[in-house]
Design an enzyme around this catalytic site. Structure first.
Site, PDB file in Angstrom:
ATOM      1  CE1 TYR A  56      -4.210  -0.045  -0.323  1.00 26.48           C
ATOM      2  CE2 TYR A  56      -4.227  -1.697   1.233  1.00 26.48           C
ATOM      3  CZ  TYR A  56      -5.016  -1.114   0.273  1.00 26.48           C
ATOM      4  OH  TYR A  56      -6.120  -1.406  -0.260  1.00 26.48           O
ATOM      5  CD  GLU A  58      -4.859   4.660   1.107  1.00 31.72           C
ATOM      6  OE1 GLU A  58      -5.044   5.304   1.801  1.00 31.72           O
ATOM      7  OE2 GLU A  58      -5.881   3.563   0.872  1.00 31.72           O
ATOM      8  CG  ASP A 202      -9.014  10.139 -23.511  1.00 34.50           C
ATOM      9  OD1 ASP A 202      -8.060   9.654 -24.024  1.00 34.50           O
ATOM     10  OD2 ASP A 202     -10.092   9.710 -23.222  1.00 34.50           O
ATOM     11  CB  THR A 228      -5.091   4.007 -21.975  1.00 39.28           C
ATOM     12  OG1 THR A 228      -4.931   4.180 -23.267  1.00 39.28           O
ATOM     13  CG2 THR A 228      -6.511   4.201 -21.363  1.00 39.28           C
ATOM     14  CE  LYS A 231      -7.476   2.374 -25.687  1.00 33.26           C
ATOM     15  NZ  LYS A 231      -7.633   3.192 -24.274  1.00 33.26           N
ATOM     16  NE  ARG A 237      -6.003  -4.378 -20.208  1.00 30.36           N
ATOM     17  CZ  ARG A 237      -6.475  -4.073 -21.332  1.00 30.36           C
ATOM     18  NH1 ARG A 237      -7.480  -3.234 -21.301  1.00 30.36           N
ATOM     19  NH2 ARG A 237      -5.951  -4.460 -22.366  1.00 30.36           N
TER      20      ARG A 237
END
Ligand code: DSN
Length: 418
Positions: A56, A58, A202, A228, A231, A237
């Site tokens: 973790y 955060e 985008d 993203t 691609k 991903r």
């Protein structure tokens, strides 16, 4: 410790191991023409399977809510710095779990519920996170869409300007998931500024091309650039947001704690690896080959009578209107026949499509994945010929199997690295 904790997956979970073998074989033995997919490098896949998944973290480097984050800080810094270098951006937030998460964070940063967004219609090539009613973007905000011109099938900037002046949006979105042409980010920025709006670009589909300098960059023009990473950029991903230094605290706040909790540190590690690959000179050659392959494939399909939306492509994808050659064939049926022949595509609405989104009159075809496995322009004629043969046989199993055999030959000549 339980014994199963240290045994390899093949022994401990044969059912899942078999599923992995099946998917590896499927990818190895089919031609992947889905425009948003790719085959990542061995290094990117290795990075995703590391102990970074255990942690973790955060918060952000130097400001975490958990102990033990020294290694997390250094890899997130590397990922951010490589992203900034790659796109010449002031700031990069590499934590979004996906493109839709990145877009959600920007919408929350830029807007209040009920504000107006001007974005591309999904039915003309937009994206569901740009204002589909069923998405948070369409349920929290008032959506006005621009589309493509009926004649040219390209975005008409005069129409975008007219809509912006009429509806006074607070955010204009320039971006797409099925548009084969170049967007003029400078013109979008001018329109947004005159309407008193912010601009979000985008670039998910074309990020690799942008990084290689083969597609115009949005970075100097847009208040927010989202993408993203999986691609054309050929990373794991995931998502990312870029912006200037002044907007950075707002963006960071709306990613964490605004929309996400713990970042996926193993994926951030893999993003760092992918950005490192994209900074290598070979990556530019790869992107050039994607574009060259798309052009040749487009021309080869056109020479067999297929109509391409807007008449061709400037980037890595094309939208095929099936009706010119096969008036009764839906995109759904075409997708299924092609899959039987080992060619993977997705059905897609064409602008002003009279068929439903579940049927469609079109196919979206892209070249990033087949270019990764080494296919070059001279192979595109064969790919077009195989597509045409599979679509012209009225589902004849013998013909589809024959095409499948030729696809297998190509796949074995160009194996995916693993
Ligand atoms: N689903 C992606 C695509 O296929 O374009 C967009 O997020």
């Amino acid at each position: 410790m339980q014994n199963y904790m240290i045994r390899p997956i093949a022994e401990v979970d044969p059912q899942i191991w078999q599923a992995i073998q099946n998917e590896e074989a499927r990818q190895q033995n089919t031609l992947e023409l889905i425009a948003s997919e790719n085959h990542v490098s061995v290094a990117v896949r290795q990075a995703m399977g590391t102990v970074f998944t255990n942690k973790y973290a955060e918060g952000y480097p130097g400001k975490r809510y958990y102990g033990g984050c020294t290694n997390m800080d250094s890899i997130e810094d590397i990922a951010r710095n490589r992203a900034k270098q790659l796109f010449s951006a002031d700031h990069a937030n590499v934590q979004p779990h996906s493109g839709a998460q990145a877009n959600a964070a920007v919408l929350l940063a830029a807007l209040r519920p009920g504000d107006t967004i001007l974005s591309m219609d999904l039915a003309h090539g937009g994206h569901l996170s740009h204002g589909l009613k069923a998405n948070m973007s369409g349920s929290l905000y008032n959506i006005v869409h621009y589309g493509v011109d009926r004649q040219t099938e390209r975005v008409n900037m005069d129409e975008v300007r007219r809509l912006a002046n009429e509806h006074k949006p607070k955010l204009v979105i320039a971006g797409f998931s099925a548009y084969a042409r170049t967007l003029d980010f400078a013109a979008f920025a001018d329109i947004a500024r005159n309407a008193g709006a912010k601009l979000m670009a985008d670039i998910a589909h074309v990020a690799g091309l942008v990084a290689a300098g083969l597609y115009p960059t949005s970075i100097p023009y847009a208040d927010f650039t989202t993408t993203t990473t999986h691609k054309t950029l050929r990373g794991p991903r995931g998502g990312m947001i870029m912006c200037n230094a002044e907007t950075a605290p707002l963006v960071d706040k709306w990613v964490f704690p605004g929309t996400q909790g713990g970042p996926l540190m193993h994926v951030i590690l893999a993003k760092a690896v992918a950005f490192g690959e994209a900074l290598r000179p070979e990556f530019k050659q790869y992107q050039q080959q994607i574009v060259a392959n798309a052009k040749t494939l487009a021309e080869s399909l056109q020479s067999r009578g297929y109509r391409l939306v807007s008449g061709g492509t400037d980037n890595h994808l094309m939208l095929v209107d099936l009706r010119a050659v096969h008036p009764d064939l839906t995109g759904k049926q075409a997708e299924a026949w092609l899959e039987e022949a080992g060619i993977i595509v997705n059905k897609n609405m064409i602008p002003f499509d009279e068929r439903k989104p579940t049927l469609t009159s079109g196919l979206r075809i892209g070249t990033p994945a087949i270019t990764t496995r080494g296919l070059a322009a001279q192979h595109m004629t064969t790919v077009a010929e195989l597509i045409h043969e599979a679509l012209s046989c009225n589902g004849d199993a013998g013909v589809l199997q024959r095409v499948r055999g030729r696809v297998l030959d190509i796949c074995s000549q160009f194996p995916i690295p693993h």
